[in-house]
Design a protein around this motif. Structure first.
Motif, mmCIF file in Angstrom:
data_model
loop_
_atom_site.group_PDB
_atom_site.id
_atom_site.type_symbol
_atom_site.label_atom_id
_atom_site.label_comp_id
_atom_site.label_asym_id
_atom_site.label_seq_id
_atom_site.Cartn_x
_atom_site.Cartn_y
_atom_site.Cartn_z
ATOM 1 N N ALA A 50 0.856 -1.182 0.000
ATOM 2 C CA ALA A 50 0.000 0.000 0.000
ATOM 3 C C ALA A 50 0.891 1.230 0.000
ATOM 4 C CB ALA A 50 -0.907 0.006 1.224
ATOM 5 N N PRO A 78 -4.746 4.654 -2.104
ATOM 6 C CA PRO A 78 -5.966 4.919 -1.345
ATOM 7 C C PRO A 78 -6.940 5.867 -2.034
ATOM 8 C CG PRO A 78 -4.209 6.279 -0.520
ATOM 9 C CD PRO A 78 -3.596 5.411 -1.592
ATOM 10 N N LEU A 86 -10.983 4.620 4.118
ATOM 11 C CA LEU A 86 -10.233 4.495 2.876
ATOM 12 C C LEU A 86 -10.667 3.259 2.124
ATOM 13 C CD1 LEU A 86 -6.598 5.264 4.123
ATOM 14 C CD2 LEU A 86 -8.071 6.789 2.804
ATOM 15 N N SER A 87 -10.778 3.396 0.814
ATOM 16 C CA SER A 87 -10.852 2.220 -0.050
ATOM 17 C C SER A 87 -9.568 2.221 -0.876
ATOM 18 C CB SER A 87 -12.094 2.245 -0.938
ATOM 19 O OG SER A 87 -12.110 3.383 -1.776
ATOM 20 N N TRP A 88 -9.347 1.166 -1.663
ATOM 21 C CA TRP A 88 -8.056 0.988 -2.319
ATOM 22 C C TRP A 88 -8.235 0.527 -3.757
ATOM 23 C CZ3 TRP A 88 -3.758 2.379 0.413
ATOM 24 C CH2 TRP A 88 -3.970 2.636 1.782
ATOM 25 N N GLU A 114 -12.318 -2.687 -0.320
ATOM 26 C CA GLU A 114 -12.380 -2.297 1.081
ATOM 27 C C GLU A 114 -11.010 -2.432 1.737
ATOM 28 O OE1 GLU A 114 -15.396 -4.540 3.037
ATOM 29 O OE2 GLU A 114 -17.046 -3.580 1.946
ATOM 30 N N SER A 115 -10.837 -1.764 2.879
ATOM 31 C CA SER A 115 -9.540 -1.747 3.542
ATOM 32 C C SER A 115 -9.116 -3.112 4.088
ATOM 33 C CB SER A 115 -9.544 -0.721 4.684
ATOM 34 O OG SER A 115 -9.327 0.588 4.173
ATOM 35 N N THR A 116 -10.020 -4.074 4.086
ATOM 36 C CA THR A 116 -9.614 -5.416 4.504
ATOM 37 C C THR A 116 -8.523 -5.977 3.593
ATOM 38 O OG1 THR A 116 -11.512 -6.259 3.234
ATOM 39 C CG2 THR A 116 -11.796 -6.018 5.618
ATOM 40 N N ILE A 118 -5.884 -4.560 2.809
ATOM 41 C CA ILE A 118 -4.579 -4.135 3.318
ATOM 42 C C ILE A 118 -4.004 -5.155 4.295
ATOM 43 C CG2 ILE A 118 -3.348 -2.293 4.543
ATOM 44 C CD1 ILE A 118 -4.303 -1.598 1.738
ATOM 45 N N TYR A 144 -7.475 9.598 8.485
ATOM 46 C CA TYR A 144 -7.785 8.398 7.710
ATOM 47 C C TYR A 144 -6.863 7.233 8.067
ATOM 48 C CZ TYR A 144 -10.816 11.145 4.632
ATOM 49 O OH TYR A 144 -11.816 11.931 4.133
ATOM 50 N N TYR A 145 -5.577 7.504 8.172
ATOM 51 C CA TYR A 145 -4.636 6.413 8.415
ATOM 52 C C TYR A 145 -4.677 5.934 9.867
ATOM 53 C CZ TYR A 145 -2.587 6.232 3.794
ATOM 54 O OH TYR A 145 -2.393 6.032 2.451
ATOM 55 N N LEU A 148 -7.496 3.611 9.871
ATOM 56 C CA LEU A 148 -7.122 2.373 9.192
ATOM 57 C C LEU A 148 -6.299 1.484 10.114
ATOM 58 C CD1 LEU A 148 -6.654 0.589 6.605
ATOM 59 C CD2 LEU A 148 -4.624 2.014 6.208
#
Length: 204
Positions: A50, A78, A86-88, A114-116, A118, A144-145, A148
């Motif tokens: 990421a 992101p 956040l989405s990716w 989705e952030s899952t 990551i 945001y981070y 996360l």
């Protein structure tokens, strides 16, 4: 001790003194050291990392993104969503960028995950305006981070994280006030190389 807002403003003003040549040179060095860090985390070969897109006077990350891609890694970038989530999106050389509706950043177009996703990454390159030697980090102020990392820590699924700053954005211990929601980092990527802040593991 200065407030986070004061430190953030001070570092941003300082960064505005950098010449285009200084920024470009920093980007090349960050790419070299960041790709080496990625190689240490993926001894078996290609992995997923990421990253984020540095804009304006932030440490430039396009050279790093391109270097990781050339090394065979997949790169996730992101996208800011409502609720400080956040989405990716997977990046490729053909990826287009648009201005975010929620933050002063450029974001990739593409399928949003989705952030899952990551949790399965080999590492996270994180934006920062400053980091002190205790690992306390100041981001852009959106949270945001931190959110996360809170979710990843709660699930025990946080990959290694490294904050990306210029050399003089690494401040002495005790420079940055720590708050309960903050998630410290253990490594910092600067144009001079990777700085290990602590010997212990990142908090889980």
């Amino acid at each position: 001790m200065a407030s986070k807002d004061d430190i953030r403003s001070s570092r941003r003003l300082h960064r505005r003194t950098f010449t285009p040549e200084h920024i470009a040179t920093a980007g090349e060095s960050l790419a070299r050291h960041g790709t080496a860090w990625a190689a240490e985390l993926s001894p078996g070969g290609a992995a997923t990392f990421a990253v984020y897109l540095g804009v304006a006077f932030e440490p430039p990350t396009i050279p790093l993104i391109e270097s990781l891609h050339e090394a065979g890694h997949q790169v996730l970038l992101p996208v800011c969503e409502p609720g400080r989530l956040l989405s990716w999106v997977y990046w490729t050389p053909s990826t287009a960028f648009v201005r975010s509706a929620y933050a002063p950043i450029d974001e990739p177009e593409g399928e949003r995950l989705e952030s899952t996703v990551i949790a399965k990454a080999a590492g996270i390159f994180m934006p920062a305006t400053a980091v002190d030697r205790d690992g306390n980090r100041i981001g852009q102020g959106g949270g945001y981070y931190d959110r996360l990392l809170q979710g990843l820590d709660a699930a025990g699924q946080r990959p290694p994280t490294i904050a990306v700053v210029y050399d003089d954005d690494l401040l002495p211990s005790g420079s940055i006030p720590a708050e309960a929601f903050d998630r410290p980092v253990r490594q910092v990527l600067t144009p001079s190389g990777v700085v290990q802040l602590h010997d212990g593991p990142e908090p889980a």
